[in-house]
Design a protein around this motif. Structure first.
Motif, short mmCIF file in Angstrom:
data_model
loop_
_atom_site.label_atom_id
_atom_site.label_comp_id
_atom_site.label_asym_id
_atom_site.label_seq_id
_atom_site.Cartn_x
_atom_site.Cartn_y
_atom_site.Cartn_z
N UNK A 86 -36.32 33.08 80.43
CA UNK A 86 -36.69 32.84 81.93
C UNK A 86 -36.96 31.23 81.86
N UNK A 87 -36.71 30.85 82.99
CA UNK A 87 -37.04 29.37 83.34
C UNK A 87 -37.64 29.37 84.66
N UNK A 88 -38.87 28.95 84.79
CA UNK A 88 -39.48 28.56 86.10
C UNK A 88 -39.76 27.32 86.60
N UNK A 89 -39.10 27.02 87.81
CA UNK A 89 -39.25 25.60 88.20
C UNK A 89 -40.49 25.32 89.23
N UNK A 127 -43.01 27.55 76.65
CA UNK A 127 -43.04 25.95 76.70
C UNK A 127 -43.12 25.46 78.12
N UNK A 128 -43.91 24.12 78.34
CA UNK A 128 -43.85 23.47 79.51
C UNK A 128 -43.17 22.19 79.00
N UNK A 129 -42.43 21.64 80.32
CA UNK A 129 -41.79 20.31 80.04
C UNK A 129 -41.45 19.71 81.48
N UNK A 130 -41.23 18.40 81.56
CA UNK A 130 -41.11 17.79 82.57
C UNK A 130 -39.55 17.97 82.98
N UNK A 131 -39.34 18.36 84.07
CA UNK A 131 -37.81 18.50 84.34
C UNK A 131 -37.34 17.18 84.91
N UNK A 132 -37.90 16.57 85.90
CA UNK A 132 -37.88 15.23 86.26
C UNK A 132 -39.15 14.81 86.99
N UNK A 134 -39.91 14.85 90.21
CA UNK A 134 -40.25 15.89 90.85
C UNK A 134 -40.41 17.42 90.56
N UNK A 135 -40.11 17.60 89.34
CA UNK A 135 -40.46 19.13 88.86
C UNK A 135 -40.73 19.25 87.69
N UNK A 136 -41.78 20.32 87.26
CA UNK A 136 -41.78 20.76 85.75
C UNK A 136 -41.16 21.86 85.55
N UNK A 137 -41.09 22.21 84.34
CA UNK A 137 -40.53 23.42 83.97
C UNK A 137 -41.31 24.48 83.22
#
Length: 672
Positions: A86-89, A127-132, A134-137
């Motif tokens: 599962x990916x949550x934006x 896991x938390x990450x920086x998508x770009x 304008x968004x994290x994931x």
């Protein structure tokens, strides 16, 4: 073309087992199920999909948007394992505001020795990450997944962006057995409801009273003789909530098909678009209500309209570049190439400037908005009629309704005094006028004029792309083939090739090409005009390939197109509800001269044919001739329209079937 919602009546009443929808209440029947009753080919299915979005008042920051998610998924086989991830934006802004996800509660359930065994998702597996920017994931993969597993998770998203309500999606690429969704809105917000897809989705509407309690603090006293006293009082404000509820059962999967620009365009969903707000003791603030409103708001933004007015940062460079040039076409060419060669795209989308066009020009890197707004400003400075065009890329989907969220890209439009129009995109160094990158070929764009006015423009090219192949080949008496290959590519065919070949390792590229044609051996590989963009790409090589003919007794059988023939029809469904989107019109030409082995003669050749699609949408010609020890083949295929509507799908499917059968027909040689 606008996509309209078609109302289909689903009379499926499959109830294979009683289902408890409370979190953690998994039944043995759910775990024992081997095949989905809705779709026997499903690799996974939503047993339950729940979403509740509502507004909650925070005394420090005002209204916040809350979204509760609860999903239960059945995994039928190993192919369905990817649904266990599962990916949550989570959106964020450069100002520091961001969406946050609360505690994730998740379990995997399996049936072992007749008992239900549960495994909890560990915190360190989230896991938390920086998508770009304008968004994290937030991403997690469920533990202990096996064929037959049921997974279940729930979480809460808190968002400060009350105007940005994520789309309510009612259809996925796996079936849904039961879906419940609701959206609760206080009277201070007015949303438009935009519907898409092919399912009948009608909400149940109800209203409920809500209230906000405010705590007021006051102080008195504090003089020489009296101590300071603090008193508290409360006040309450009541308002009306409007609640829309959606309840669906046995929703079929929406499966991707070849030549669909974006399957999400046809996915059943509801999008709530903020129209206006009206808070107590405040005036009405309008948002996106018409396309004119959208364009004006975009144009007035400091990251859009104001950036178009800036010229000082490039003035001296452009003066030196075009000072002695009066021809407008030459000016366009010089400025276009100047931007492409000086500012690299950082792979960020968006129609607004990122950190400002001046900084992008100085640093030689920027997002789509930086690059193409800069290009527009330079062309205007050069005296040309240029405007930005808002675009929704193919991955982003079609912008059906008036909304700023519907766009994620911008290109440049130029019109000359003789009426010639050009579309330019300087994010791709191989792009030329009216040859936009494939990602931007998505129906229509919206021109933003200097005064904030707008108009539509077709993004699909009018000029065909061409790929003309010439092959000189010799067939030996053991079925091996050798010879030379040469192709000439123009427009989008050339752009696609340049983009793939230009950034690839050449040895790796050749290896992939040899694998593509099942072990062909290539030598003397050469590409001409890779960087001379106004010229066509010319690709050539010599080749050797074994087993290109069947030898039975004293006869040889082979298809005259050999490894270049089309072997499979991409259109397999009996019916299709979506347009076929080829991206651009094209012509493919194959001209081949085949020398047959000594001691053999031509016994039979396939008959020549000519096919045509309705309304001149496409055509196909197959001609083969033989004389002495030489066979000449000519195959010309034309697709004259980028988009073919579903009403012509049956004709298109049969058209492909017919020419594929023709290309598999055999030439027969016999010993002389």
């Amino acid at each position: 073309m606008r996509i309209v919602t078609l109302i289909l009546c689903y009379c499926i009443t499959l109830n294979c087992f009683s289902q408890n929808l409370k979190f953690g209440k998994i039944s043995k029947e759910e775990l024992e199920e081997k095949v989905c009753a809705i779709d026997s080919n499903a690799t996974a299915a939503y047993l339950y999909k729940y979403r509740r979005s509502y507004f909650e008042y925070n005394t420090n920051s005002g209204f916040e948007l809350k979204t509760e998610i609860h999903e239960r998924i059945k995994i039928y086989n190993q192919e369905g394992f990817n649904y266990a991830t599962k990916k949550i934006r989570l959106y964020k802004s450069t100002g520091g505001n961001e969406e946050k996800v609360g505690t994730i509660k998740a379990y995997t359930y399996n049936l072992e020795n007749g008992k239900i065994v549960e495994v909890k998702l560990a915190k360190n597996d989230v896991f938390e990450s920086k998508d770009n920017k304008y968004s994290n994931q937030v991403k997690f993969t469920m533990p202990n997944i096996k064929p037959g597993s049921v997974i279940e998770y729930k979480y809460l998203i808190t968002s400060p962006y009350t105007s940005n309500v994520d789309e309510f999606v009612f259809q996925h690429d796996i079936p849904i057995k039961k879906l419940e969704s609701s959206f609760s809105v206080p009277e201070y917000y007015n949303f438009k409801v935009n519907t898409k897809g092919f399912l009948s989705v009608v909400p149940q509407i109800e209203t409920k009273r809500g209230s906000i309690t405010f705590t007021n603090k006051s102080r008195s006293g504090g003089g020489y003789a009296a101590p300071t006293r603090t008193t508290y009082s409360t006040s309450e404000v009541e308002f009306t909530n409007t609640i829309s509820r959606y309840n669906l059962e046995n929703v079929p999967a929406l499966k991707n098909e070849p030549y669909v620009n974006n399957i999400n365009n046809y996915r059943s969903a509801i999008k709530y678009e903020l129209s206006f707000t009206k808070f107590p003791n405040s005036g009405m603030e309008t948002y996106s209500t018409t396309w004119e409103d959208v364009v004006k708001r975009v144009y007035k933004s400091s990251s859009f309209g104001e950036e178009l007015k800036k010229t000082a940062y490039f003035k001296s460079d452009i003066d030196a570049l075009i000072g002695a040039i009066s021809d407008p076409r030459k000016r366009i060419e010089l400025i276009f190439n100047h931007v492409k060669s000086n500012v690299k795209w950082n792979d960020y989308y968006g129609f607004y400037s990122g950190d400002g066009v001046k900084k992008a020009y100085k640093d030689h890197v920027g997002n789509v908005g930086d690059i193409n707004l800069m290009l527009t400003a330079m062309l205007r400075y050069a005296g040309l009629n240029a405007n930005p065009v808002l675009v929704s890329t193919r991955r982003h989907g079609i912008s059906l309704f008036p909304t700023r969220e519907g766009f994620n890209y911008v290109v440049t439009w130029v019109r000359l005094e003789d009426g010639t129009e050009m579309l330019l995109d300087a994010t791709n160094k191989y792009s030329v006028p009216n040859v936009l990158p494939f990602r931007a070929l998505n129906w229509q764009g919206r021109i933003v004029a200097e005064n904030g006015g707008s108009g539509l423009i077709d993004l699909y090219p009018k000029t065909k792309s061409k790929n003309a192949v010439t092959m000189m080949a010799k067939l030996d008496d053991e079925g091996g083939l050798s010879g030379s290959y040469r192709s000439v590519k123009t427009n989008h065919s050339a752009l696609t090739f340049r983009s793939r070949y230009g950034g690839a390792d050449k040895d790796d590229y050749l290896e992939k090409l040899e694998n593509k044609y099942d072990g062909i051996e290539i030598s003397d590989y050469d590409v001409k005009n890779q960087k001379e963009l106004i010229k066509p790409i010319i690709e050539s090589y010599k080749f050797v390939k074994e087993s290109q003919a069947d030898i039975i007794g004293d006869k040889i059988y082979f298809s005259p197109l050999f490894y270049l023939r089309t072997s499979e029809n991409p259109f397999k469904l009996e019916n299709r509800e979506f347009p076929v989107d080829f991206g651009y019109p094209y012509t493919s030409t194959y001209r081949m001269i085949i020398n047959i082995p000594e001691g053999y003669k031509i016994e039979s050749l396939p008959e020549s044919i000519a096919l045509g699609l309705p309304d001149n949408m496409g055509s196909y010609q197959f001609k083969v001739m033989g004389k002495g020890n030489t066979i000449q083949l000519s195959v010309v295929s034309n697709i004259n329209q980028a988009i073919i509507l579903p009403s012509h799908y049956e004709a298109l499917k049969e058209y492909f079937n017919t020419f594929i059968r023709k290309e598999t027909e055999q030439i027969v040689l016999t010993k002389a």
